[in-house]
Design an enzyme around this catalytic site. Sequence first.
Site, PDB file in Angstrom:
ATOM      1  CG  ASP A  65      -0.179  -0.137   2.531  1.00  0.00           C
ATOM      2  OD1 ASP A  65       0.710  -1.009   2.610  1.00  0.00           O
ATOM      3  OD2 ASP A  65      -0.462   0.615   3.477  1.00  0.00           O
ATOM      4  CD  GLU A  66      -1.144   4.753   2.829  1.00  0.00           C
ATOM      5  OE1 GLU A  66      -2.122   5.481   2.999  1.00  0.00           O
ATOM      6  OE2 GLU A  66      -0.352   4.443   3.752  1.00  0.00           O
TER       7      GLU A  66
END
Length: 884
Positions: A536-537
């Site tokens: 993620d991210e």
Amino acid sequence: MLKHSLIAASVIATLAGCSSLQNPEQQVVNTLADNLDIQYEVLTNHGANEGLACKDLGAEWASCNQVNMTLVNDGEAVNSKDWAIYFHSIRLILDVDNDQFKISRITGDLHKLEPTEKFDGFAAGEEVVLPLISEYWQLFETDFMPGAFVTAPNAEPKMIASLNTEDVASFVTGLEGNNLKRTPDDNNVMATAVSRFEKNADITTQDVATTLLPTPMFVEAGESTINITNGIALPQGAFNAAQYEAIDDRAELLNVNIDGDLPVSITVEPSDFSGELAKSGAYELSIQEDGIVIKAFDQAGAFYAIQSIFGLVDSQRPDSLPELVIKDAPRFEYRGVMVDVARNFHSKEAILATLDQMAAYKMNKLHLHLTDDEGWRLEIPGLPELTDIGGQRCFDLDEQQCLLPQLGSGPTSDNFGSGYFSKADYVDILKYAKARDIEVIPEIDMPAHARSAVVSMEARYERLMAAGKDSEANEYRLMDPQDTSNVTTVQFYDKQSFINPCLDSSTRFVDKVISEVAAMHQEAGAPLTTWHFGGDEAKNIKLGAGFQDSQAADNVDWKGSIDLSQQDKPFAKSPQCQTLIQDGTVSDYAHLPSYFAEQVSKIVAEKGIPNFQAWQDGLKYSEGGEEDFATENTRVNFWDVLYWGGTSSVYEWSKKGYDVIVSNPDYVYMDMPYEIDAKERGYYWATRATDTRKMFGFAPENMPQNAETSLDRDGNGFSGKGEIEAKPFYGLSAQLWSETVRTDEQYEYMVFPRVLAAAERAWHRADWENDYKVGVEYSQQTQLVDKEALNKDFNRFANILGQRELAKLEKAGIDYRLPVPGAKIEAGKLAMNVQFPGVELQYSFDGKTWMTYDDAQKPSVDGEVLIRTISATGEKQSRVTRVK
């Protein structure tokens, strides 16, 4: 369960040159730490509306707040300028309006306050006000972190006494009135005694003797109660020794003798089940005068049948069971809890206690988020730096001994900012989980959220290079030393937050870690079947839509102005990655995280691990969908917010072939506050509050339906429409992220009891949940959901919690959250209610003498009255509030 403060192995050493704690530098540190009273007062959360230069200061979306940080010297005068205060702020501090001080951000949330040349000292008794402008808003007390400390050359850092507390309210003020609104037009209803009373108005006490959590698929209740004073007779050989011990532990907690008189028969035969009942975990249970009969689809079903027996037991009167027949099977194959032990560590004891409760409520996947920027929490044989350095936080600017402090952990490692599971600890957790039919899914987050790994491997590199072992030093290095990319991550780290996906050494590191973790699972007799990649991210937030180039001619007032020419995509200036782009291996830099996920999936598959799992955004550039990955199955935790488009995008992932695990922040993130009250704990970027009732009312398969039954984070309606045909979802998971959760007690408060609502939705599909249909749209204006049935269903659930389950949690030593009561005063009489009927209500006029509330005899009130709830034993109380 006894709770112990974690004492990390590494304790900060006396800094070089510090010959005595009484040297002048140490005296300055001690004086400031012992005598500075620091307070924060929120002045406004609507900076742009009140004339602050949010845009020009580079605040994302031109949103900023103002807080007064007040320092009062309660000790003797301090004239030295050679000191600094390090403090934690989850909001980027953009400006300080006092020319005697400057503030700089070190990394993450760690900021440094130091005197300028204009500093003229702290006189005895002097009060200094530092007006701070910070990004976004600060709406809950837990936005302000404890753990600030003072440093000076040749001195040991020391915690500032006034901020060395978990009682955040002791140093935060101003969170009232309009300062509770995210924006001036925030339409949320703030939690008060009266608003709680109105919210609970449809909750009534009812008999729940024959009801069970999670709700079975089919129940036929008889008229009788079955006496089990002499216990039940669990047959020998029905379970292995570890399973039997797990069952016996639960039985002992509930005062049920499983070596007693009432016979129990258990048969496991999948061919006896058909239709909806023909699946793992299914069982039939008959409780009659002459005995208990269990038929199970598999061993998991037999175990769950026993848990259903225990679920029907009232732990305060464990002498009977209702006469009934149950036919039951789980809704989802994946019924999970994710625990973040990386941001702040949580003890092995807390995890084992969580496994006990997961088993009791038929949840079967424990997803452990073991690594992140702020900590690496699992011993990896052969790579000791990962836990010796990455598992510790302390004040070491060179980060050769530990990671820098974050999230209120302060200068030393004797708190939950530090800690890790040893190999033996992890094997114990695996065995404990297996005995309760729970799979442990380890997550090693990459390529982003990996600073603890990167810094640890840099320290390893330095150590081995100094020893002349060049080849060994480079074996597991995770960053390209020539990468000059300027990147800011979501938690405000730089390029060291990323494992470089273009390095052979990164691939070797991943292979090593997976091999060692798989070996631990093998040792525990619980082979590793799912690897969670994280993913993620992996982005530079400064390149997001909330910023604009300060040099552009078409600037708008509602974006932050920064020099975008100085910003890079992750890895854009890494020569190693530039080569992969140039030779066509990867199409562009944005695709690198998904490319890395595909490469890691090959390693996972090569080791015979069938399932590869990730947060969905980590795979978004894999155009071929599930087919791009080498494992038998590829699963995604879906975490888009519904009112930002998640009602539709979740089905896109299912259509691509992924097994979707519903993990929505606005419904099943347990790090969000329970209610819109500044005294509640948690982040709130996705929603201002998620209480047990909201989680219970979540429709995880028909995402658009939730637009009719809930609001967005500003208290406004949104719409959701069925747009994509896709296969059914694979599971549901409730998440606990730990940024604001620094102790085991805080952890359990955030998780319990609302995780029981997640267990209900993961196991049971309610009648009020409509089928998902393409073309059907929901909003606050539609009347497609049977809300009367929903409220009736929650009423039943709330009564089970209040009358039975909270007492069980307390007996298990769980530090769960008692609901804050609702109350109002009408015609001089106090009326009170509570979300969970059965929980005792109390009131007091002086805060010392507490009286039990009786609705039949409402007390007369003249003025203000204090209110609270109290647990079955009287040992736990809710937060005290007041009504007048």
